[in-house]
Motif scaffolding. Sequence first.
Motif, PDB file in Angstrom:
ATOM      1  N   SER A 255     -15.356   5.611 -48.429  1.00 36.30           N
ATOM      2  CA  SER A 255     -15.281   5.521 -49.896  1.00 36.30           C
ATOM      3  C   SER A 255     -16.169   6.621 -50.455  1.00 36.30           C
ATOM      4  CB  SER A 255     -15.703   4.141 -50.386  1.00 36.30           C
ATOM      5  OG  SER A 255     -17.021   3.856 -50.031  1.00 36.30           O
ATOM      6  N   ARG A 322      -6.811   4.210 -52.408  1.00 35.13           N
ATOM      7  CA  ARG A 322      -6.806   3.300 -53.561  1.00 35.13           C
ATOM      8  C   ARG A 322      -8.142   3.377 -54.269  1.00 35.13           C
ATOM      9  NH1 ARG A 322      -8.269   1.274 -48.812  1.00 35.13           N
ATOM     10  NH2 ARG A 322      -9.211  -0.763 -48.593  1.00 35.13           N
ATOM     11  N   ASP A 324     -11.719   2.244 -55.696  1.00 33.71           N
ATOM     12  CA  ASP A 324     -12.791   1.460 -55.095  1.00 33.71           C
ATOM     13  C   ASP A 324     -13.657   0.875 -56.205  1.00 33.71           C
ATOM     14  OD1 ASP A 324     -14.523   0.598 -52.886  1.00 33.71           O
ATOM     15  OD2 ASP A 324     -15.935   2.048 -53.705  1.00 33.71           O
ATOM     16  N   PRO A 325     -13.933  -0.433 -56.178  1.00 28.78           N
ATOM     17  CA  PRO A 325     -14.736  -1.026 -57.249  1.00 28.78           C
ATOM     18  C   PRO A 325     -16.180  -0.504 -57.314  1.00 28.78           C
ATOM     19  CG  PRO A 325     -13.547  -2.728 -56.021  1.00 28.78           C
ATOM     20  CD  PRO A 325     -13.403  -1.436 -55.255  1.00 28.78           C
ATOM     21  N   VAL A 326     -16.678   0.035 -56.209  1.00 26.14           N
ATOM     22  CA  VAL A 326     -18.087   0.470 -56.201  1.00 26.14           C
ATOM     23  C   VAL A 326     -18.189   1.983 -56.426  1.00 26.14           C
ATOM     24  CG1 VAL A 326     -20.183   0.650 -54.811  1.00 26.14           C
ATOM     25  CG2 VAL A 326     -18.864  -1.487 -54.836  1.00 26.14           C
ATOM     26  N   LYS A 330     -11.343   4.507 -52.080  1.00 24.27           N
ATOM     27  CA  LYS A 330     -11.526   4.159 -50.676  1.00 24.27           C
ATOM     28  C   LYS A 330     -10.226   4.475 -49.953  1.00 24.27           C
ATOM     29  CE  LYS A 330     -11.238  -0.836 -51.865  1.00 24.27           C
ATOM     30  NZ  LYS A 330     -11.869  -2.160 -51.697  1.00 24.27           N
ATOM     31  N   MET A 331     -10.359   4.781 -48.663  1.00 19.06           N
ATOM     32  CA  MET A 331      -9.166   5.098 -47.884  1.00 19.06           C
ATOM     33  C   MET A 331      -9.496   5.039 -46.389  1.00 19.06           C
ATOM     34  SD  MET A 331      -8.986   9.097 -49.032  1.00 19.06           S
ATOM     35  CE  MET A 331      -9.804  10.412 -48.112  1.00 19.06           C
TER      36      MET A 331
ATOM     37  N   ALA B 171     -24.130  -4.363 -56.491  1.00 18.93           N
ATOM     38  CA  ALA B 171     -23.047  -3.613 -55.830  1.00 18.93           C
ATOM     39  C   ALA B 171     -23.054  -3.974 -54.356  1.00 18.93           C
ATOM     40  CB  ALA B 171     -23.228  -2.108 -56.011  1.00 18.93           C
ATOM     41  N   LEU B 172     -21.861  -4.121 -53.811  1.00 20.32           N
ATOM     42  CA  LEU B 172     -21.733  -4.656 -52.460  1.00 20.32           C
ATOM     43  C   LEU B 172     -20.470  -4.104 -51.829  1.00 20.32           C
ATOM     44  CD1 LEU B 172     -22.278  -6.866 -50.237  1.00 20.32           C
ATOM     45  CD2 LEU B 172     -21.079  -8.470 -51.721  1.00 20.32           C
ATOM     46  N   THR B 173     -20.599  -3.506 -50.640  1.00 22.36           N
ATOM     47  CA  THR B 173     -19.401  -3.067 -49.920  1.00 22.36           C
ATOM     48  C   THR B 173     -19.408  -3.679 -48.529  1.00 22.36           C
ATOM     49  OG1 THR B 173     -20.335  -1.125 -48.829  1.00 22.36           O
ATOM     50  CG2 THR B 173     -19.552  -0.825 -51.081  1.00 22.36           C
ATOM     51  N   GLU B 210     -13.313 -10.079 -52.316  1.00 27.00           N
ATOM     52  CA  GLU B 210     -13.927  -9.572 -53.544  1.00 27.00           C
ATOM     53  C   GLU B 210     -14.028 -10.685 -54.593  1.00 27.00           C
ATOM     54  OE1 GLU B 210     -11.667  -6.041 -54.512  1.00 27.00           O
ATOM     55  OE2 GLU B 210     -12.374  -4.969 -52.721  1.00 27.00           O
ATOM     56  N   LYS B 236     -20.287  -5.693 -58.442  1.00 30.95           N
ATOM     57  CA  LYS B 236     -19.112  -4.963 -57.982  1.00 30.95           C
ATOM     58  C   LYS B 236     -18.990  -5.178 -56.487  1.00 30.95           C
ATOM     59  CE  LYS B 236     -19.448  -1.425 -61.524  1.00 30.95           C
ATOM     60  NZ  LYS B 236     -20.125  -0.146 -61.860  1.00 30.95           N
ATOM     61  N   VAL B 237     -17.829  -5.613 -56.062  1.00 32.92           N
ATOM     62  CA  VAL B 237     -17.634  -5.894 -54.636  1.00 32.92           C
ATOM     63  C   VAL B 237     -16.431  -5.104 -54.144  1.00 32.92           C
ATOM     64  CG1 VAL B 237     -17.332  -7.691 -52.894  1.00 32.92           C
ATOM     65  CG2 VAL B 237     -18.416  -8.255 -55.078  1.00 32.92           C
ATOM     66  N   SER B 238     -16.597  -4.441 -53.009  1.00 35.63           N
ATOM     67  CA  SER B 238     -15.493  -3.682 -52.429  1.00 35.63           C
ATOM     68  C   SER B 238     -15.365  -4.012 -50.950  1.00 35.63           C
ATOM     69  CB  SER B 238     -15.747  -2.183 -52.597  1.00 35.63           C
ATOM     70  OG  SER B 238     -14.721  -1.455 -51.944  1.00 35.63           O
ATOM     71  N   GLN B 240     -13.052  -3.536 -47.265  1.00 35.28           N
ATOM     72  CA  GLN B 240     -12.021  -2.849 -46.476  1.00 35.28           C
ATOM     73  C   GLN B 240     -11.869  -3.655 -45.188  1.00 35.28           C
ATOM     74  OE1 GLN B 240     -11.743   1.468 -46.646  1.00 35.28           O
ATOM     75  NE2 GLN B 240     -13.816   1.589 -47.438  1.00 35.28           N
ATOM     76  N   LEU B 327     -26.474   2.911 -51.269  1.00 39.24           N
ATOM     77  CA  LEU B 327     -26.972   1.716 -51.961  1.00 39.24           C
ATOM     78  C   LEU B 327     -28.388   1.446 -51.413  1.00 39.24           C
ATOM     79  CD1 LEU B 327     -23.637  -0.341 -51.905  1.00 39.24           C
ATOM     80  CD2 LEU B 327     -24.522   1.105 -53.738  1.00 39.24           C
TER      81      LEU B 327
END
Lengths: 359, 359, 359, 359
Positions: A255, A322, A324-326, A330-331, B171-173, B210, B236-238, B240, B327
């Motif tokens: 991302s 697509r 990315d919310p953060v 992202k891909m 924020a969180l991935t 999410e 914000k959460v993302s 994958q 982050l």
Amino acid sequence: MCAKKVAGVLGATGSVGQRFILLLANHPDFELKRLGASPRSAGKKYGSVVNWKQTDLLPEFAQDLMVTECKAEYFKDCDIVFSGLDADYAGSIEKEFVENGLHVISNAKNYRREDDVPLIVPIVNPEHLSIVENQKRKNNGGFIVCISNCSTAGLVSPLKPLVESFGPIDALTTTTLQAISGAGFSPGVPGIDILDNIIPFISGEEDKMEWETKKILGQVSKDNTQIDLLSDEEIKVSAQCNRVAVSDGHTECISFRFKNQPAPSVEQVKKCLREYECDAYKLKCFSAPKQTIHVLEANDRPQPRLDRNRDAGYGVSVGRIREDPVLDFKMVVLSHNTVIGAAGAGILIAEILLAQKMI
Amino acid sequence: MCAKKVAGVLGATGSVGQRFILLLANHPDFELKRLGASPRSAGKKYGSVVNWKQTDLLPEFAQDLMVTECKAEYFKDCDIVFSGLDADYAGSIEKEFVENGLHVISNAKNYRREDDVPLIVPIVNPEHLSIVENQKRKNNGGFIVCISNCSTAGLVSPLKPLVESFGPIDALTTTTLQAISGAGFSPGVPGIDILDNIIPFISGEEDKMEWETKKILGQVSKDNTQIDLLSDEEIKVSAQCNRVAVSDGHTECISFRFKNQPAPSVEQVKKCLREYECDAYKLKCFSAPKQTIHVLEANDRPQPRLDRNRDAGYGVSVGRIREDPVLDFKMVVLSHNTVIGAAGAGILIAEILLAQKMI
Amino acid sequence: MCAKKVAGVLGATGSVGQRFILLLANHPDFELKRLGASPRSAGKKYGSVVNWKQTDLLPEFAQDLMVTECKAEYFKDCDIVFSGLDADYAGSIEKEFVENGLHVISNAKNYRREDDVPLIVPIVNPEHLSIVENQKRKNNGGFIVCISNCSTAGLVSPLKPLVESFGPIDALTTTTLQAISGAGFSPGVPGIDILDNIIPFISGEEDKMEWETKKILGQVSKDNTQIDLLSDEEIKVSAQCNRVAVSDGHTECISFRFKNQPAPSVEQVKKCLREYECDAYKLKCFSAPKQTIHVLEANDRPQPRLDRNRDAGYGVSVGRIREDPVLDFKMVVLSHNTVIGAAGAGILIAEILLAQKMI
Amino acid sequence: MCAKKVAGVLGATGSVGQRFILLLANHPDFELKRLGASPRSAGKKYGSVVNWKQTDLLPEFAQDLMVTECKAEYFKDCDIVFSGLDADYAGSIEKEFVENGLHVISNAKNYRREDDVPLIVPIVNPEHLSIVENQKRKNNGGFIVCISNCSTAGLVSPLKPLVESFGPIDALTTTTLQAISGAGFSPGVPGIDILDNIIPFISGEEDKMEWETKKILGQVSKDNTQIDLLSDEEIKVSAQCNRVAVSDGHTECISFRFKNQPAPSVEQVKKCLREYECDAYKLKCFSAPKQTIHVLEANDRPQPRLDRNRDAGYGVSVGRIREDPVLDFKMVVLSHNTVIGAAGAGILIAEILLAQKMI
């Protein structure tokens, strides 16, 4: 028609060395004549000392090639030398080769961080090769070019065209799912560690990815003597590396955020990647991918088993692009770790050097 | 000594149903008496209709239990009903059960997003269970509690104590490497799709992670009737999501940032996780993990094959806690998807309800 | 209640040593007090030198045990010493232990072929243990017992009761599909060799299986001093060994012919196996399987992932018993290679020795 | 230069059908023009209905081919029709094709046991194809040829030259380790069933191997109308079949005894296999393997990942040839199940028919 350039391979019995040999068999530009390995293999025929573990058969021409020690004196007639040496040996051996005026393309990590050594992903930053002229001046014509780390190659491949089109990326994260072939085979990753398992750690890998990205996306200095890295302020890079039960092909979930806002649309990103044509292809290099970046639309692709061999492993596949919310996007990126991420990159670099009459 | 509570299982022949049965064998608090499945299995002995695919043998007591259709009339004597139904059937069946005054704990996704239905990871947010009183009033004593998605369970487990100690995460991935047992077995993930491969997509999973995170980290409303979600602005959460060749145990590479800066130190984060003791353990629930979060110091852990069974799968393992260049922190989380992420969570929820005299 | 017998483990940091330690934790008969390893580990706490790679945590008691070199002087107080030493070291070390009057149960291959050393699969031929009395006389009370090769253990387990019931077997073939845990982990089987692959060769294994079968199915000599092997004329044994991508559990496809014809029926064979009760169980040994041979009727069983842990790995599973067009019968045998095929066998042998007051 | 023959594929969206399409792309002799699939795919472009799951990209020419139902009327212009139909449909559809004068090469099992239908492994028994003349007479020119079962193909390949050189084999056993691609992909083998596991059963497979061997090693009848099978007295065949975690490539551990004694030496067996040249190669068929049988001397070969692609999958690898204590010889055979064991065999059969002017 020109005579082929003479090539040598160092570390010829190792996993990277074996791949160099396969890729040089029937190559239109290079003829492999010299093989270097450890002293205990020297003086013997390659076929008698190698534990060949490739899915293609050992090429006949290589079977009877005599192995020498890795000393420049045995490689004097080489126009190009590919090094698949372990880091434990690469430092001193490659230095001796360069100082003796030889041209080395190395897969080892030892010289990647030298300012005046280009660190190259051939489908990404071949323009960095120009600084070898500076090395040549200092080394009686000799120079070394480093191949990037395998997982870095996949990461930067789609980023380069995006940066060219939409400006700098200022934050970038990647979580990798890396194949075991990247660990070589003596012993590599133990079977009991990877069957029904994940190893969430690869020694040194995260640091390499975070650092190398800043060099590869950096610029040649004004005086064409070195690479100016991106600074930690210009781009923040975070990598989390995992080893998974895949034979070949590194998958990365990445991302990123552009510095310039508003960011482009998903469609603009896809179009940019689809239309990217690497310089090596424009130069008509033999191994250059016809399609540099394959943008996949199916929601469950790329997959390593199905997609790793696009363009013989020189093409990179990108899917699931697509928002990315953060960060911005992202891909999923897939690259063949032993082709564009190692030996194959070395071959393509040599082809570029040749096309540009630098060797 | 009290008599055991009577339990039933819906979807008893499926993979989640089989796990419920195993966990209820020899349970000190519950006695499994009712099994519901499809009409074609109804009227037959469980042992004769199930395709048992667990590593533990089918418990003898279950072998001869008579299977019924999934209708409330056959489960009237149940104090608690565990549902392992597929989403295709869970909607109407669970509704009929609740309307008939039964207590349902469901692994299906159908009612997770209802405001007045608690979405529970039992080692994380058991306080949300209080809102079932509101359901009881409307349903003649009946209520439903939903188990979270399996990958959400692992994600929120270490976050809860961190939020309690250091304030909100903004924020969180997460990038997941998920086991195939999560896909059930009819047919689940095809072997040819997962051998020497990764599938970088699980239908609906990223959206679930999410969204569910915002509910589980949310608060009970002032009037104790519903859960107030965290807003998209608050966090914000993302996600994958990837499917990998692991039988059991979801691995997640997560990174996150606290709202309050400066963030705590790595040592403070570790200490907080190590000292976290979940309510279920304080309530002396039978299945509660002795150690809720296992903080691992070895740089290559947690690994699913080695660490998924901590505290019988009810404990979550966290390793590689370190600062993140993008982050604040990054770390690796491992949770057992069929225990704390599915059937096991249901059992522990029931134990908590019982300890709190809510059933 | 008696005091526990004192136990030691040689090769304590290796894969077999680690399994011995796990099995001795909380054992009712034995207390593990001595750990021997290489000189570079000696003098240090076990927890600080071991690379623990088991799915169960390192038991707390073992963490602080001091490691010594593998010399008899440090093991004087041991009633029993379990050896998980590599064959490279086992020869001289085990000899020194026996000559110093110690009782050794070894997983190494070094002494298996000595006439006066019993080669034991504890659920098969514990009666062979009687010949240690002869060793005791020669060694000041000391003796050694050898654990069979892991794949031999699975092969002979169902054969023993069949031979007892129906007379000698005169021809026997086995094709094995062996787990990678049997190869240990330094380095064991490389991941790249076993992922999406089979290795149709295990060094020395076929010869071990063919030879050991003749000793284990042999008889104690009249004077109780040695084992009389079956001759090559009495039984022809042929083994084909493969390594496959399974973590634990050796599967074997075997076929065999009885000397006495007509052979029994399939039903008679099944009944014989089902009713077999090993001596260790009759002696009420702690680890003895309740059911020695599990006869499975489902046509696709046994499977290693589902069936390897029957009776904690001490029970052997047999399925697909059917007539064979070439010999009399064919069937599939599954045994847990690190339990009944290695460390677990050692523990059960010690329990039998203790029950018979031989230690 | 002749025009290419027109080809069609039935069951075009299935796994065998997809392989036929790949092999027919750029084929020098055949031009694929007709694709048949289920009614719900009929009338649509192939690219829009297929779930393409091959490692090579869907060939461009096939993308836009219109799919029809599997009825002879749509395949009238075909010189040859390849059938990858499931057994559930193959029976009636293939019958209709043959009765309408079409030439069918089928991978389905339905007609393999008909006396007048040749059952062909193209590198083994192409001489059996002569009996299609009899079918032609009865069917207005139409005929069907069946491809053998995949695991049978590997088994008989080395046996044929041995029988030709040393006379009949009277006893034969094989234990197979079969790849999952053989099970197709809807759903094929579930991932959870094959990860860290073996399935010691493949429905119908053992019976197929035992029966088909007797037909393939049989003779064309004197009147050239049918195949005379070997009798149960002439050859005893026993198969034990296992599914293992391998994507492509069936490994078989076989042993066998010659009728004529004394048997040849190991060296004679190796020499015979090495020198075997299949008729298809002599006929200069495009896909015929240059080396029919690869005799490997390394003691740990053949391995499926390394050796399955010899001669593009049309060559069979044999290793570990050695004496067997029970029968005469044992050895390991590896064949590519989707090439010489399925679609590839079909293509090579068509090439042979063409070379012999039978189509």
